[in-house]
Design a protein around this motif. Structure first.
Motif, PDB file in Angstrom:
ATOM      1  N   ALA B  47       0.476  -1.148   0.255  1.00 55.22           N
ATOM      2  CA  ALA B  47      -0.222  -0.338  -0.210  1.00 55.22           C
ATOM      3  C   ALA B  47       0.713   1.381   0.192  1.00 55.22           C
ATOM      4  O   ALA B  47       0.852   2.828  -0.435  1.00 55.22           O
ATOM      5  CB  ALA B  47      -0.981   0.138   1.351  1.00 55.22           C
ATOM      6  N   ILE B  48       2.073   1.152   0.646  1.00 60.12           N
ATOM      7  CA  ILE B  48       2.921   2.661   0.578  1.00 60.12           C
ATOM      8  C   ILE B  48       3.656   2.752  -0.739  1.00 60.12           C
ATOM      9  O   ILE B  48       4.172   3.628  -0.650  1.00 60.12           O
ATOM     10  CB  ILE B  48       3.634   2.296   1.839  1.00 60.12           C
ATOM     11  N   PRO B  50       2.941   2.631  -4.216  1.00 67.22           N
ATOM     12  CA  PRO B  50       2.013   2.679  -5.436  1.00 67.22           C
ATOM     13  C   PRO B  50       3.169   3.043  -6.698  1.00 67.22           C
ATOM     14  O   PRO B  50       4.096   3.304  -6.413  1.00 67.22           O
ATOM     15  CB  PRO B  50       1.701   4.403  -5.783  1.00 67.22           C
ATOM     16  N   LEU B  56      -1.311   9.254  -6.767  1.00 67.13           N
ATOM     17  CA  LEU B  56      -2.436   9.328  -5.997  1.00 67.13           C
ATOM     18  C   LEU B  56      -3.322  10.114  -5.938  1.00 67.13           C
ATOM     19  O   LEU B  56      -2.028  11.721  -5.773  1.00 67.13           O
ATOM     20  CB  LEU B  56      -1.544   8.931  -5.130  1.00 67.13           C
ATOM     21  N   PRO B  57      -4.063  10.627  -5.648  1.00 70.69           N
ATOM     22  CA  PRO B  57      -5.099  11.931  -5.122  1.00 70.69           C
ATOM     23  C   PRO B  57      -4.409  12.623  -3.673  1.00 70.69           C
ATOM     24  O   PRO B  57      -3.820  11.892  -2.479  1.00 70.69           O
ATOM     25  CB  PRO B  57      -6.338  12.326  -5.510  1.00 70.69           C
ATOM     26  N   PRO B  65      -2.455   2.249   5.552  1.00 71.40           N
ATOM     27  CA  PRO B  65      -3.235   1.263   5.064  1.00 71.40           C
ATOM     28  C   PRO B  65      -1.956  -0.429   5.991  1.00 71.40           C
ATOM     29  O   PRO B  65      -1.766  -0.254   6.575  1.00 71.40           O
ATOM     30  CB  PRO B  65      -2.081   1.304   3.933  1.00 71.40           C
ATOM     31  N   ILE B 132      -7.435   0.451  -3.515  1.00 72.40           N
ATOM     32  CA  ILE B 132      -7.585   0.260  -5.020  1.00 72.40           C
ATOM     33  C   ILE B 132      -6.203   1.907  -5.027  1.00 72.40           C
ATOM     34  O   ILE B 132      -6.500   3.035  -4.221  1.00 72.40           O
ATOM     35  CB  ILE B 132      -9.048   1.514  -5.339  1.00 72.40           C
ATOM     36  N   GLY B 134      -5.154   4.433  -7.238  1.00 78.22           N
ATOM     37  CA  GLY B 134      -6.519   5.289  -8.358  1.00 78.22           C
ATOM     38  C   GLY B 134      -5.398   5.994  -8.797  1.00 78.22           C
ATOM     39  O   GLY B 134      -4.757   7.277  -7.830  1.00 78.22           O
ATOM     40  N   ARG B 136      -5.047  10.071  -9.565  1.00 79.32           N
ATOM     41  CA  ARG B 136      -5.858  11.146  -9.644  1.00 79.32           C
ATOM     42  C   ARG B 136      -6.771  12.051 -10.584  1.00 79.32           C
ATOM     43  O   ARG B 136      -8.223  12.162 -11.326  1.00 79.32           O
ATOM     44  CB  ARG B 136      -5.494  12.244  -9.372  1.00 79.32           C
ATOM     45  N   LEU B 160      -9.554   3.040  -0.100  1.00 75.11           N
ATOM     46  CA  LEU B 160      -9.044   3.995  -1.376  1.00 75.11           C
ATOM     47  C   LEU B 160      -7.530   4.399  -0.637  1.00 75.11           C
ATOM     48  O   LEU B 160      -7.486   5.311  -0.029  1.00 75.11           O
ATOM     49  CB  LEU B 160     -10.036   5.394  -2.095  1.00 75.11           C
ATOM     50  N   ALA B 161      -6.503   4.017  -1.165  1.00 75.07           N
ATOM     51  CA  ALA B 161      -5.635   4.624  -0.671  1.00 75.07           C
ATOM     52  C   ALA B 161      -4.908   6.338  -1.574  1.00 75.07           C
ATOM     53  O   ALA B 161      -5.524   6.612  -3.148  1.00 75.07           O
ATOM     54  CB  ALA B 161      -4.181   3.661  -1.910  1.00 75.07           C
ATOM     55  N   VAL B 162      -4.942   7.334  -1.126  1.00 80.24           N
ATOM     56  CA  VAL B 162      -4.201   8.383  -1.080  1.00 80.24           C
ATOM     57  C   VAL B 162      -2.885   9.041  -0.306  1.00 80.24           C
ATOM     58  O   VAL B 162      -2.322   8.156   0.105  1.00 80.24           O
ATOM     59  CB  VAL B 162      -5.164   9.561  -0.374  1.00 80.24           C
ATOM     60  N   ILE B 163      -2.831  10.261  -0.376  1.00 77.64           N
ATOM     61  CA  ILE B 163      -0.846  10.761  -0.365  1.00 77.64           C
ATOM     62  C   ILE B 163      -1.288  11.191   0.944  1.00 77.64           C
ATOM     63  O   ILE B 163      -2.645  12.352   0.645  1.00 77.64           O
ATOM     64  CB  ILE B 163      -0.554  11.334  -1.474  1.00 77.64           C
ATOM     65  N   LYS B 164      -1.331  11.260   2.178  1.00 78.08           N
ATOM     66  CA  LYS B 164      -1.361  11.888   3.378  1.00 78.08           C
ATOM     67  C   LYS B 164      -1.647  13.364   3.171  1.00 78.08           C
ATOM     68  O   LYS B 164       0.344  13.783   2.664  1.00 78.08           O
ATOM     69  CB  LYS B 164      -0.935  10.914   4.659  1.00 78.08           C
TER      70      LYS B 164
END
Lengths: 163, 166
Positions: B47-48, B50, B56-57, B65, B132, B134, B136, B160-164
């Protein structure tokens, strides 16, 4: 004569070894400094507690409010049972360029905060997106909802052209 | 001159005997790098990381994750566990909500899981999480079909994986 030639051959010599110690010492100092100043990217996740991509998704029966945020190209529409529908206009130029529309986000956040204060027990919201809505726009709306006090988001699709 | 030549020849002999490569500083550098890398890679799983080509958004979400099944969606393809299962073009052009390639791969994942569970004597197991990743810029219609295909195969726990961002 022969002795003089030997003296000439045995001239001053220079060490052929490459002294890398100063270079290594420089790296020992430089690398920790660079690592301390570096920004590491951290990945987190948004957990979808309830999700449905089907447009026939029905909200839970015990959900009286059925709060929904509709994402259109030019606006956000906040609506629900028993509340007045509210339309927030988005700046078209910012939407096209993909740049942040801070004004619309603040207005959306205020609208959701008002609803949360009026209905404190409600944490659910449906996010209704068009098929061409970009993923990052959806994530942004989910963030705004979460920050306003609506952490449980469901994604619902709306077909283009549908009312 | 004679004395200097004798001294130089002694020096030459000395240098010839002591030609070690000192690794102390190199070890110091590697130790510091290792400690920083260990500190940054505190979460296990894919997960870390991508895959390349996926941006990632950003999000303010803070959930960590977990180790899970990974679906990656970039501009051109959909990947499950690093393997391409469908293209974006086919997904968009199809009227069906179920993505065939993804569906087939998920079925094989389920079969493997069931086989493993039966060997272990397990009859029940926890719902597997699917993450997921995805890009952006992907459109919701692609995400929607991916999520529908996952739900269709019984994968209801989706993250949903995102950038913190702070």
């Amino acid at each position: 004569m022969a002795e003089r030639r030997r003296r000439k051959r045995w001239g001053e010599t220079v060490s052929a070894d490459l002294n890398v110690m100063p270079l290594m010492n420089l790296f020992v100092v430089l690398i920790p400094l660079l690592l301390l100043s570096a920004v590491f990217v951290e990945v987190s996740v948004i957990e979808m507690n309830q999700s449905s991509s089907d447009e026939h998704f029905e909200p839970p029966k015990d959900e009286p409010l059925a709060l929904a945020i509709r994402i259109h190209d030019g606006s956000y529409v906040v609506e629900g049972n028993g509340i007045q529908s509210r339309t927030i206009i988005r700046t078209a130029a910012l939407v096209d360029s993909g740049e942040p529309d801070e004004k619309a986000w603040k207005e959306l956040s205020r609208a959701l905060a008002d609803i949360v204060s009026a209905y404190p027990g409600n944490e659910n919201v449906q996010i209704v997106a068009e098929e061409t809505t970009h993923y990052e726009e959806i994530i942004t709306v989910m963030d705004i909802s979460r920050d306003a006090g609506l952490p449980q988001a469901a994604l619902v699709a709306k077909r283009m052209g549908a009312i | 001159m004679k004395r200097r030549n004798r001294r130089n020849s002694r020096l030459l002999r000395g240098i010839a005997q002591k030609s070690e490569l000192r690794m102390t500083s190199m070890m110091d550098i590697l130790t510091v790098l290792l400690l920083f890398l260990l500190k940054s890679f505190v979460v296990g799983g894919e997960a870390i990381n991508p895959p390349p080509g996926i941006e990632l958004p950003n999000s303010s979400a803070e959930s960590q994750p977990e180790i899970s099944l990974i679906i990656a969606i970039d501009d051109e393809s959909i990947f499950l566990g690093g393997e391409r299962v469908a293209t974006i073009r086919e997904t968009v052009e199809s009227d069906d909500l179920i993505i065939e390639g993804l569906d087939a791969k998920l079925q094989s994942v389920i079969e493997q899981r069931d086989d493993l569970a039966s060997r272990r004597g397990q009859t029940e197991f926890e719902d597997e999480i699917v993450t997921i990743q995805g890009d952006r810029r992907i459109e919701f219609r692609v995400l929607r079909k991916v999520m529908y295909t996952l739900n269709y195969n019984g994968f209801d726990n989706i993250a949903l994986a995102v950038i913190k961002t702070s």
